[in-house]
Design a protein around this motif. Structure first.
Motif, PDB file in Angstrom:
ATOM      1  N   ALA A  29     -58.706 -15.650  19.569  1.00 52.83           N
ATOM      2  CA  ALA A  29     -59.248 -15.700  20.461  1.00 52.83           C
ATOM      3  C   ALA A  29     -60.318 -16.614  18.789  1.00 52.83           C
ATOM      4  O   ALA A  29     -61.096 -17.025  19.082  1.00 52.83           O
ATOM      5  N   VAL A  30     -60.206 -15.717  17.939  1.00 51.76           N
ATOM      6  CA  VAL A  30     -61.252 -16.388  16.655  1.00 51.76           C
ATOM      7  C   VAL A  30     -60.834 -17.573  16.141  1.00 51.76           C
ATOM      8  O   VAL A  30     -61.635 -18.531  16.386  1.00 51.76           O
ATOM      9  N   ALA A  31     -59.200 -17.594  16.006  1.00 46.73           N
ATOM     10  CA  ALA A  31     -58.685 -19.787  16.362  1.00 46.73           C
ATOM     11  C   ALA A  31     -59.127 -20.255  17.479  1.00 46.73           C
ATOM     12  O   ALA A  31     -59.729 -21.585  16.790  1.00 46.73           O
ATOM     13  N   ASN A  32     -59.452 -19.700  18.422  1.00 45.81           N
ATOM     14  CA  ASN A  32     -59.744 -20.987  19.356  1.00 45.81           C
ATOM     15  C   ASN A  32     -62.142 -20.631  19.032  1.00 45.81           C
ATOM     16  O   ASN A  32     -62.368 -22.302  19.287  1.00 45.81           O
ATOM     17  N   ALA A  33     -62.448 -19.781  18.823  1.00 39.63           N
ATOM     18  CA  ALA A  33     -63.471 -19.610  18.186  1.00 39.63           C
ATOM     19  C   ALA A  33     -63.757 -21.172  17.090  1.00 39.63           C
ATOM     20  O   ALA A  33     -64.873 -21.906  17.232  1.00 39.63           O
TER      21      ALA A  33
END
Lengths: 86, 86
Positions: free
Chosen positions: B20-24
């Motif tokens: 989720a961090v990478a996508n954000a």
């Protein structure tokens, strides 16, 4: 290139999660634990970036924009040129 | 004496929080982020302990008993003799 970001609460900011950890440890008999503080550790794999300084600047921007809350948190960035083999 | 414990997921263990961090980050234009993994950072203040090796052994016991889940997580302990001034 890899970036390791450590994010923790600023001194003076109340840390209930850390207090819970300290209480639980003392409850298990680890009486030497005076206090505990909990933070986050984020490891980023960066591609196409070859310069350490520009990578650090980009990761600082990520911290300011998304990863950390600069009002209550501080962050520390380590840039690792080659991923450790483990 | 201070102990800094870094806990992260073992290689191969799915990390939805890190994804989720990478996508954000990519959504914010940080296209160089290939992947992200998120872990925990626990800072312990220890009293009455003067020997680095015995402090490390005690903190390892804390990790096994409470702080980390050894099935899916790995931990790394740094013992700092004097608290850094910051």
């Amino acid at each position: 290139m890899k970036a390791i970001v450590r994010i923790d609460l600023k001194q003076g900011v109340l840390d209930p999660q850390g207090q819970a950890v300290a209480n639980a440890l003392r409850g298990l008999g680890f009486d030497e634990v005076a206090s505990a503080r909990q933070g986050k550790l984020i490891e980023l794999e960066l591609t196409g970036e070859t310069n350490v300084d520009s990578a650090r600047a980009r990761v600082e921007e990520m911290c300011r924009k998304l990863l950390a809350n600069p009002v209550i948190e501080r962050y520390h960035i380590d840039i690792v040129a080659v991923a450790p083999a483990e």
